[in-house]
Every structure is written in C-alpha cells, then in structure tokens.
Design a protein around this motif. Sequence first.
Motif, PDB file in Angstrom:
ATOM      1  N   ALA A   1     -12.358  -1.058  10.078  1.00 45.77           N
ATOM      2  CA  ALA A   1     -12.782   0.315  10.348  1.00 45.77           C
ATOM      3  C   ALA A   1     -11.715   1.303   9.895  1.00 45.77           C
ATOM      4  CB  ALA A   1     -13.062   0.486  11.842  1.00 45.77           C
ATOM      5  N   VAL A   2     -10.453   0.967  10.107  1.00 46.34           N
ATOM      6  CA  VAL A   2      -9.360   1.862   9.715  1.00 46.34           C
ATOM      7  C   VAL A   2      -9.332   2.041   8.192  1.00 46.34           C
ATOM      8  CG1 VAL A   2      -6.848   2.123   9.606  1.00 46.34           C
ATOM      9  CG2 VAL A   2      -7.942   1.369  11.732  1.00 46.34           C
ATOM     10  N   LEU A   3      -9.340   0.919   7.464  1.00 48.57           N
ATOM     11  CA  LEU A   3      -9.248   1.013   6.001  1.00 48.57           C
ATOM     12  C   LEU A   3     -10.502   1.625   5.392  1.00 48.57           C
ATOM     13  CD1 LEU A   3      -7.475  -2.318   4.947  1.00 48.57           C
ATOM     14  CD2 LEU A   3      -6.537  -0.004   4.980  1.00 48.57           C
TER      15      LEU A   3
ATOM     16  N   GLY B   1      11.372  -5.688   1.877  1.00 54.10           N
ATOM     17  CA  GLY B   1      10.260  -4.831   1.493  1.00 54.10           C
ATOM     18  C   GLY B   1       9.652  -4.071   2.647  1.00 54.10           C
ATOM     19  N   GLU B   2       9.601  -4.690   3.814  1.00 54.55           N
ATOM     20  CA  GLU B   2       9.024  -4.015   4.980  1.00 54.55           C
ATOM     21  C   GLU B   2       9.871  -2.815   5.387  1.00 54.55           C
ATOM     22  OE1 GLU B   2       9.062  -7.306   7.566  1.00 54.55           O
ATOM     23  OE2 GLU B   2       7.364  -8.309   6.594  1.00 54.55           O
ATOM     24  N   LYS B   3      11.166  -3.000   5.473  1.00 49.04           N
ATOM     25  CA  LYS B   3      12.051  -1.893   5.829  1.00 49.04           C
ATOM     26  C   LYS B   3      11.971  -0.777   4.802  1.00 49.04           C
ATOM     27  CE  LYS B   3      16.885  -0.798   6.846  1.00 49.04           C
ATOM     28  NZ  LYS B   3      18.272  -1.348   6.939  1.00 49.04           N
ATOM     29  N   ALA B   4      11.900  -1.154   3.520  1.00 48.86           N
ATOM     30  CA  ALA B   4      11.832  -0.148   2.456  1.00 48.86           C
ATOM     31  C   ALA B   4      10.574   0.694   2.550  1.00 48.86           C
ATOM     32  CB  ALA B   4      11.901  -0.833   1.087  1.00 48.86           C
ATOM     33  N   HIS B   5       9.506   0.151   3.183  1.00 45.75           N
ATOM     34  CA  HIS B   5       8.236   0.853   3.283  1.00 45.75           C
ATOM     35  C   HIS B   5       7.953   1.355   4.699  1.00 45.75           C
ATOM     36  CE1 HIS B   5       7.809  -1.168  -0.572  1.00 45.75           C
ATOM     37  NE2 HIS B   5       6.853  -0.320  -0.853  1.00 45.75           N
ATOM     38  N   GLY B   6       8.922   1.256   5.568  1.00 45.26           N
ATOM     39  CA  GLY B   6       8.777   1.815   6.904  1.00 45.26           C
ATOM     40  C   GLY B   6       7.727   1.139   7.757  1.00 45.26           C
ATOM     41  N   ILE B   7       7.522  -0.173   7.567  1.00 44.90           N
ATOM     42  CA  ILE B   7       6.512  -0.898   8.344  1.00 44.90           C
ATOM     43  C   ILE B   7       7.159  -2.123   8.981  1.00 44.90           C
ATOM     44  CG2 ILE B   7       4.562  -0.139   6.937  1.00 44.90           C
ATOM     45  CD1 ILE B   7       4.645  -2.877   5.528  1.00 44.90           C
ATOM     46  N   GLY B   8       6.454  -2.661   9.988  1.00 46.36           N
ATOM     47  CA  GLY B   8       6.876  -3.913  10.594  1.00 46.36           C
ATOM     48  C   GLY B   8       6.187  -5.086   9.933  1.00 46.36           C
ATOM     49  N   ALA B   9       6.383  -6.265  10.494  1.00 45.62           N
ATOM     50  CA  ALA B   9       5.810  -7.489   9.933  1.00 45.62           C
ATOM     51  C   ALA B   9       4.288  -7.464   9.928  1.00 45.62           C
ATOM     52  CB  ALA B   9       6.314  -8.701  10.712  1.00 45.62           C
ATOM     53  N   HIS B  10       3.688  -6.682  10.844  1.00 50.45           N
ATOM     54  CA  HIS B  10       2.227  -6.615  10.948  1.00 50.45           C
ATOM     55  C   HIS B  10       1.661  -5.332  10.329  1.00 50.45           C
ATOM     56  CE1 HIS B  10       1.900 -10.092  13.697  1.00 50.45           C
ATOM     57  NE2 HIS B  10       3.061  -9.670  14.183  1.00 50.45           N
TER      58      HIS B  10
ATOM     59  N   GLN C   1       6.475   7.254   3.064  1.00 51.51           N
ATOM     60  CA  GLN C   1       5.852   8.285   3.883  1.00 51.51           C
ATOM     61  C   GLN C   1       4.548   8.716   3.209  1.00 51.51           C
ATOM     62  OE1 GLN C   1       8.981   8.358   2.650  1.00 51.51           O
ATOM     63  NE2 GLN C   1      10.473   9.083   4.179  1.00 51.51           N
ATOM     64  N   PRO C   2       3.448   8.850   3.955  1.00 51.31           N
ATOM     65  CA  PRO C   2       2.189   9.261   3.334  1.00 51.31           C
ATOM     66  C   PRO C   2       2.350  10.542   2.523  1.00 51.31           C
ATOM     67  CG  PRO C   2       1.774   8.497   5.553  1.00 51.31           C
ATOM     68  CD  PRO C   2       3.274   8.535   5.386  1.00 51.31           C
ATOM     69  N   GLY C   3       1.799  10.520   1.306  1.00 47.01           N
ATOM     70  CA  GLY C   3       1.895  11.671   0.411  1.00 47.01           C
ATOM     71  C   GLY C   3       3.058  11.614  -0.550  1.00 47.01           C
ATOM     72  N   THR C   4       3.948  10.612  -0.415  1.00 50.26           N
ATOM     73  CA  THR C   4       5.089  10.489  -1.315  1.00 50.26           C
ATOM     74  C   THR C   4       4.850   9.383  -2.335  1.00 50.26           C
ATOM     75  OG1 THR C   4       6.252   8.871   0.064  1.00 50.26           O
ATOM     76  CG2 THR C   4       6.668  11.212   0.511  1.00 50.26           C
ATOM     77  N   ARG C   5       5.639   9.419  -3.402  1.00 50.34           N
ATOM     78  CA  ARG C   5       5.598   8.332  -4.377  1.00 50.34           C
ATOM     79  C   ARG C   5       6.129   7.075  -3.689  1.00 50.34           C
ATOM     80  NH1 ARG C   5      10.445   5.842  -5.807  1.00 50.34           N
ATOM     81  NH2 ARG C   5      10.796   5.667  -8.029  1.00 50.34           N
ATOM     82  N   ALA C   6       5.392   5.976  -3.813  1.00 50.19           N
ATOM     83  CA  ALA C   6       5.800   4.720  -3.191  1.00 50.19           C
ATOM     84  C   ALA C   6       7.197   4.352  -3.659  1.00 50.19           C
ATOM     85  CB  ALA C   6       4.806   3.612  -3.539  1.00 50.19           C
ATOM     86  N   PRO C   7       8.012   3.803  -2.781  1.00 52.19           N
ATOM     87  CA  PRO C   7       9.406   3.554  -3.142  1.00 52.19           C
ATOM     88  C   PRO C   7       9.579   2.417  -4.151  1.00 52.19           C
ATOM     89  CG  PRO C   7       8.943   2.693  -0.960  1.00 52.19           C
ATOM     90  CD  PRO C   7       7.734   3.469  -1.373  1.00 52.19           C
TER      91      PRO C   7
ATOM     92  N   TRP D   1      -1.852   6.049   2.717  1.00 57.20           N
ATOM     93  CA  TRP D   1      -1.892   5.764   4.163  1.00 57.20           C
ATOM     94  C   TRP D   1      -0.847   4.703   4.482  1.00 57.20           C
ATOM     95  CZ3 TRP D   1      -2.936   0.826   5.947  1.00 57.20           C
ATOM     96  CH2 TRP D   1      -3.111   0.683   7.326  1.00 57.20           C
ATOM     97  N   ARG D   2      -0.332   4.791   5.712  1.00 59.95           N
ATOM     98  CA  ARG D   2       0.612   3.763   6.180  1.00 59.95           C
ATOM     99  C   ARG D   2       0.304   3.426   7.634  1.00 59.95           C
ATOM    100  NH1 ARG D   2       6.973   5.041   6.307  1.00 59.95           N
ATOM    101  NH2 ARG D   2       6.221   6.553   7.857  1.00 59.95           N
ATOM    102  N   GLY D   3       0.136   2.134   7.910  1.00 59.42           N
ATOM    103  CA  GLY D   3      -0.010   1.655   9.282  1.00 59.42           C
ATOM    104  C   GLY D   3       1.207   0.825   9.614  1.00 59.42           C
ATOM    105  N   GLN D   4       1.998   1.283  10.553  1.00 63.47           N
ATOM    106  CA  GLN D   4       3.279   0.634  10.795  1.00 63.47           C
ATOM    107  C   GLN D   4       3.165  -0.670  11.580  1.00 63.47           C
ATOM    108  OE1 GLN D   4       5.053   4.272  12.437  1.00 63.47           O
ATOM    109  NE2 GLN D   4       6.434   4.335  10.677  1.00 63.47           N
ATOM    110  N   SER D   5       1.986  -0.926  12.125  1.00 65.35           N
ATOM    111  CA  SER D   5       1.775  -2.178  12.841  1.00 65.35           C
ATOM    112  C   SER D   5       0.308  -2.579  12.693  1.00 65.35           C
ATOM    113  CB  SER D   5       2.156  -2.027  14.316  1.00 65.35           C
ATOM    114  OG  SER D   5       1.369  -1.009  14.926  1.00 65.35           O
ATOM    115  N   THR D   6      -0.151  -3.525  13.480  1.00 62.18           N
ATOM    116  CA  THR D   6      -1.527  -3.987  13.378  1.00 62.18           C
ATOM    117  C   THR D   6      -2.484  -2.986  14.000  1.00 62.18           C
ATOM    118  OG1 THR D   6      -2.941  -5.910  13.739  1.00 62.18           O
ATOM    119  CG2 THR D   6      -1.563  -5.209  15.590  1.00 62.18           C
TER     120      THR D   6
END
Length: 532
Positions: free
Chosen positions: A518-520, A485-494, A421-427, A507-512
């Motif tokens: 521009a986003v990064l 790793g994806e599930k542990a970080h709350g993201i999908g394959a993209h 989750q943004p703002g937390t220590r990475a898992p 920051w976390r982007g859960q998909s593409t």
Amino acid sequence: MNQQKTQVLVVGGALTGLSAAVFLAHKDVRVTVVERHPDLLLHPRLRGITPRTVEVLRQVGLGPAIRQESFRGGGDDVFVPLRANTLADEYEPVEEADHAESVDPRTYSPSAYAGIDQDRLELLLRDRARELGADIRYLTEVTALDQDVDGVTVTVRDRAGGGEGAIRADYVIAADGANSRIRTWLGIATDGPGVLFDTITAIVDANLSAAVRGRKIGIAYLQKPRPFSSMMPHDDSGTRWLFSTGYDPRRESVEDFTTERVAEMVRDASGLDEIDVSLRPQIPGTDVTVLGFPIGAHVARSYHSGRVFLAGDAARIQPPTGGFGGSTGIQDAHNLAWKLAAVLNGWAGPGLLDTYDAERRPYGRLAMQQAFARFGDRMAGGAEVELLDYSAVTMGFRYASAAVPGNHETEPIPAVELRAQPGTRAPHHPTADGGSLLDLYGETFVLLAGHHGQLWAKTAKDLGTAMGVEVHPYVLGADIDTEGGEKAHGIGAHGAVLVRPDGFVAWRGQSTAKDPAAVLAEVLRTVLARQG
C-alpha cells in the motif's frame, strides 16, 4: 503545406537542445531538432561542466568521450579564476568560500569536474543524438507555433531553399536561447535584473606564453583594455584564446570591432605589444570573427505553457561566473526527458509534466542568484549575496514537487551531507567492483532495500509489474556487494529508498511498514500522476 510528425520537437540545436535530443532518443522517444544556423557555432562559450552534469551524461554513454575531450587529456581539471591588470602582470587569485572544500569531491561523486568547452561538447552530443536516432535539421527556422489539446503544430521555413513546411509534435521543447522567440509567443515574462552589460567575443590565435609564463589559468578577469575584459585559454598550448570585453551597444556596434581593433585590444589585454594576433571565424561557412553577447540574469515566470516547455537559456540566464549556465540547461533537459518519455510511453499521467516547472524553476532561480553573487565577487571583489557551498548549488539542490511525495524541504545541502533525503540526488556510494550505486540509475525506478528489506524488494518488483512500471529492486549487501550502504542512505536494515529514473530520491522509508504494498503503490501513483 506538407506536415511531418514527431513525438517531441526541440527548437534550438545548441547545448540544451542537443542534450534533450540525446536524453529523449536514449529512451526511445522520436525526437526532431530544428536549428536556424547552418551548423554548430565554433565559439567555446562555456569552459566546463559540473560533476553532476558529467554523471547524467555518463548515463547515456558519454563519460569516456567527455574525459578524453577535456583539457589535459582527461586528467584532473581544475578551474582557476584570476584577476589582474593584464595577463602579463601578477595575478590575484579569486578566492571564493564555495571552493574552499575540506572534502575531496571524489567522496561524493564518481565523476570529476570536466574542463570541456561547449563547442567540443556539442559535437559529442550531436554525434550521440544521431547515433541514437534523433533527426537534426539545420537552416530550419520556426516561424509559427499553434498548440491544441492533442499536440503542437509548428511552421518551419527552410532558410536554404525558402520553402515552408509544418511539423506536428506531441510536445515541444523551446531551447532557442536567451531571446527565445517561443517564450515571447507564449507570453511568458521573466523576473530578474535583466541585461547587466554586453560583450564582444573573439577566438584569437596568439602566442601569449611570454605573458603566461607557465602559470595555470582557467580564466583571467582583466582591467585592460577596459574593465570587464577577460581571456580564457582555448587549448593547452597557450596559443589559442577566447577574448571578451564589455561594450555599450548604444554607442557602438559589434561591426565597429574590426579585426585590427580587436587584435590591438588583445595586445593590451595580454600586456604584449608586439605579438601577432589573428582572429578565427565563429560561424561555419562565414567570415564572422566577432560576436556580441548580452550578459544578464533573469528567470521565466513559468517553464511551460500547455505542451510547450522552456529549457536552458530560454528559461533562465545568468552571468557565466560559477559555471552554472550550461550545466543547468543540460540538467533541465535531463529532468524533462524522463518525464516526457514516461507520459508518451503510457506509464505516467500528464500531471507528471507539471513537476518540471515545480522542480527546475526554483533551481533556475537559485543558480541565477549564486552566479550573480559570484559575478560581483570576481569582477568587483565582493558579493552582495551570500555565497553558498559550491557543491550544495551544483549537487545538493533539493526538489519539492508532487514527484517527491510529502517533501517540502528545498534548502540546498552540501554534497558530502547527502543521505538520500527525499528530493535530493541519491548519494554516491562505492561498490566492491569499483563502481558506484549511481550506475544503477538513469533507466528505470530503482528500489534499494536494507539487508533485511527483502519484503520491500519483492513488493516493489511485483507492484511494478502490476502497474506496468519498471522498478528494479536491490537488497544492499545481497544483490549488491557494498559496505555501509544503509548508513549512506539514512535507512536501517529494514528500510528502503525509491530512486526515480533521473537519480533523485522520490521516497525513503527508514524502517519496515505494516503494508509495504500500500505504501509503495501510493508513492508510485503520486509520483507518476496516475489516478486510481
């Protein structure tokens, strides 16, 4: 008056100041530490550091040494708080809801709680700081401080020779303790109940095995010789102890606690009337065997003024219950060090430094409240403030600042629920080679992408090069051999996660995204307070 120059001057050479020196020197920042005492205190003060604190010290190469110097020779350290009338009596365990964890802590951290006393830890930190090039000066007292738009001029006095000099620094870290002179000079007030009571402490040699009878003790809160007394083992043999008891400085002074009087108090506390008791000096080069310490709780209203930053006890104090104090100071230094390095090395704007206060002061308040709650629970048998899950306080705190774009959530999360989750220590997530994804963090920004997130990874690398910022990208399952790793970080394959140099999720982007560049770019510019 001779003036020397450094990038960062740290005032105070104890736990927080030495940690700051290590973290800064590790990032190639020129750092000078000044300490008014002749050497490190021989007083243990704290009994251990939290798993998160061990994690950040692993980043600078201190993990193995900490385990070796911990009690039981680096085995699993378990802190056992107890209540009793005397050490020889039957104990009542201090039951705290926060310690009733149903999940093995090793599932959320590669590092265990380390039962290392502060005096031992400070020796490790000092050696490492010097090894990395830090300049540490003892018997050097700060007598004045003057800052302008370009830096800070600090006047220092040599307490051995009596001469004066000046040090010009880009920034100053005030790690000069609970009664911080620099905080007073800056006019920064504090909020909180203040001093709760005062204690005297002594390191004693006494064979208390007849009282302990093989029972495991982290710290014993005792009613003898008077309420608010405690005894804590300072070795594994049961023959060296830290004794502490409350006193009223309005009615007696530290000097009133003579060797004979303290020895008799230790006999009362242990329940053994005939034992031999001797006291050890606590300040190198002196015969001072008894020290006085206030136990209190407050938080500074600001953690910085201009180019001067407060850290550790200079920024906040709390009762020792919960073991948050020393770890909080070390993590203050960790949070501030990467930001100072980023600004000094030119890849971040000075606005990044404002996020130190925005991130660490709310945590300082949380730690103070939770330590205060545990103080009531241990000493008086009940807490007036709800006790939060211990792992949420020590591992699951959440930052909301400009260095975490778009996040406004600050509620602590139990460590087992951390999902980038943004703002937390990475898992923590195990890798196939027996390591942890946490081993990737500590030096640069890291982007973790899902197994179809190659575009995120390429964009991050190219963008970092263009902006002059190191960003190391990894595609989960391709660049790193790990499952889930994806599930542990709350993201999908993209999806993708951007982790800051301190190991916190920016920051976390859960998909593409339609335009990942521009986003990064916007995320990095915001985090680093860069214009344009």
